[in-house]
Scaffold this motif. Structure first.
Motif, PDB file in Angstrom:
ATOM      1  N   GLY A  29      37.009  37.783  44.639  1.00 27.75           N
ATOM      2  CA  GLY A  29      38.199  37.528  45.427  1.00 27.75           C
ATOM      3  C   GLY A  29      38.372  38.590  46.488  1.00 27.75           C
ATOM      4  O   GLY A  29      37.532  39.475  46.656  1.00 27.75           O
ATOM      5  N   LYS A  30      39.453  38.492  47.208  1.00 27.57           N
ATOM      6  CA  LYS A  30      39.776  39.475  48.241  1.00 27.57           C
ATOM      7  C   LYS A  30      40.637  40.571  47.645  1.00 27.57           C
ATOM      8  O   LYS A  30      41.241  40.407  46.582  1.00 27.57           O
ATOM      9  CB  LYS A  30      40.503  38.796  49.397  1.00 27.57           C
ATOM     10  N   VAL A  40      40.863  37.644  30.136  1.00 31.56           N
ATOM     11  CA  VAL A  40      39.849  38.527  30.690  1.00 31.56           C
ATOM     12  C   VAL A  40      39.349  39.409  29.557  1.00 31.56           C
ATOM     13  O   VAL A  40      40.129  39.873  28.731  1.00 31.56           O
ATOM     14  CB  VAL A  40      40.434  39.398  31.833  1.00 31.56           C
ATOM     15  N   ASN A  41      38.037  39.620  29.503  1.00 26.76           N
ATOM     16  CA  ASN A  41      37.441  40.400  28.426  1.00 26.76           C
ATOM     17  C   ASN A  41      37.108  41.813  28.874  1.00 26.76           C
ATOM     18  O   ASN A  41      36.956  42.081  30.067  1.00 26.76           O
ATOM     19  CB  ASN A  41      36.163  39.722  27.929  1.00 26.76           C
ATOM     20  N   ASN A  42      36.971  42.708  27.914  1.00 28.11           N
ATOM     21  CA  ASN A  42      36.602  44.077  28.190  1.00 28.11           C
ATOM     22  C   ASN A  42      35.302  44.115  28.985  1.00 28.11           C
ATOM     23  O   ASN A  42      34.352  43.414  28.660  1.00 28.11           O
ATOM     24  CB  ASN A  42      36.429  44.841  26.875  1.00 28.11           C
ATOM     25  N   ALA A  43      35.279  44.916  30.053  1.00 28.75           N
ATOM     26  CA  ALA A  43      34.117  45.122  30.927  1.00 28.75           C
ATOM     27  C   ALA A  43      33.792  43.934  31.819  1.00 28.75           C
ATOM     28  O   ALA A  43      32.726  43.905  32.429  1.00 28.75           O
ATOM     29  CB  ALA A  43      32.896  45.542  30.134  1.00 28.75           C
ATOM     30  N   ASP A  44      34.678  42.942  31.927  1.00 31.08           N
ATOM     31  CA  ASP A  44      34.490  41.910  32.942  1.00 31.08           C
ATOM     32  C   ASP A  44      34.546  42.586  34.307  1.00 31.08           C
ATOM     33  O   ASP A  44      35.139  43.656  34.462  1.00 31.08           O
ATOM     34  CB  ASP A  44      35.580  40.828  32.864  1.00 31.08           C
ATOM     35  N   ILE A  45      33.924  41.979  35.301  1.00 29.26           N
ATOM     36  CA  ILE A  45      33.779  42.586  36.626  1.00 29.26           C
ATOM     37  C   ILE A  45      34.543  41.785  37.666  1.00 29.26           C
ATOM     38  O   ILE A  45      34.517  40.555  37.655  1.00 29.26           O
ATOM     39  CB  ILE A  45      32.293  42.644  37.019  1.00 29.26           C
ATOM     40  N   PHE A  46      35.237  42.487  38.566  1.00 30.05           N
ATOM     41  CA  PHE A  46      35.895  41.863  39.713  1.00 30.05           C
ATOM     42  C   PHE A  46      35.277  42.445  40.980  1.00 30.05           C
ATOM     43  O   PHE A  46      35.266  43.660  41.177  1.00 30.05           O
ATOM     44  CB  PHE A  46      37.400  42.128  39.718  1.00 30.05           C
ATOM     45  N   TYR A  47      34.721  41.557  41.825  1.00 36.18           N
ATOM     46  CA  TYR A  47      34.140  41.961  43.106  1.00 36.18           C
ATOM     47  C   TYR A  47      35.113  41.614  44.220  1.00 36.18           C
ATOM     48  O   TYR A  47      35.496  40.460  44.371  1.00 36.18           O
ATOM     49  CB  TYR A  47      32.829  41.217  43.363  1.00 36.18           C
ATOM     50  N   GLU A  48      35.507  42.617  45.004  1.00 42.01           N
ATOM     51  CA  GLU A  48      36.333  42.367  46.181  1.00 42.01           C
ATOM     52  C   GLU A  48      35.400  42.080  47.354  1.00 42.01           C
ATOM     53  O   GLU A  48      34.626  42.949  47.778  1.00 42.01           O
ATOM     54  CB  GLU A  48      37.223  43.567  46.505  1.00 42.01           C
ATOM     55  N   ILE A  65      39.732  48.897  36.637  1.00 41.37           N
ATOM     56  CA  ILE A  65      39.380  50.269  37.016  1.00 41.37           C
ATOM     57  C   ILE A  65      38.272  50.226  38.057  1.00 41.37           C
ATOM     58  O   ILE A  65      37.195  49.658  37.815  1.00 41.37           O
ATOM     59  CB  ILE A  65      38.922  51.064  35.774  1.00 41.37           C
ATOM     60  N   GLU A  66      38.563  50.834  39.212  1.00 39.85           N
ATOM     61  CA  GLU A  66      37.556  50.856  40.276  1.00 39.85           C
ATOM     62  C   GLU A  66      36.371  51.695  39.861  1.00 39.85           C
ATOM     63  O   GLU A  66      36.500  52.768  39.281  1.00 39.85           O
ATOM     64  CB  GLU A  66      38.170  51.420  41.563  1.00 39.85           C
ATOM     65  N   GLN A  67      35.183  51.205  40.206  1.00 39.44           N
ATOM     66  CA  GLN A  67      33.940  51.902  39.845  1.00 39.44           C
ATOM     67  C   GLN A  67      33.383  52.683  41.002  1.00 39.44           C
ATOM     68  O   GLN A  67      33.610  52.431  42.126  1.00 39.44           O
ATOM     69  CB  GLN A  67      32.902  50.895  39.354  1.00 39.44           C
TER      70      GLN A  67
END
Length: 67
Positions: A29-30, A40-48, A65-67
């Protein structure tokens, strides 16, 4: 809450409210989209897509949490 499911290149994507796409533990998403915290599960990833930032979900704290 999933609003619908689409298939792209033989992969199933769920479209969440606000237009966020989900694919097996990955969300796209944006930066202005609301990141989901339900189903949502632990360690799922969100890409902006607009900032190229990556976030991992902390299920215990219900935060991204931003990586």
């Amino acid at each position: 809450m999933i609003t619908r499911v689409i298939q792209v290149d033989c992969e199933d994507y769920s479209i969440l409210p606000g237009g966020v796409l989900k694919r097996r533990g990955e969300f796209y998403g944006k930066s202005t989209d609301t990141k989901p915290v339900d189903d949502v599960n632990n360690a799922d990833i969100f890409y902006e897509m607009d900032t190229q930032k990556v976030f991992l979900f902390d299920e215990e704290k219900k935060t991204w949490i931003e990586q």
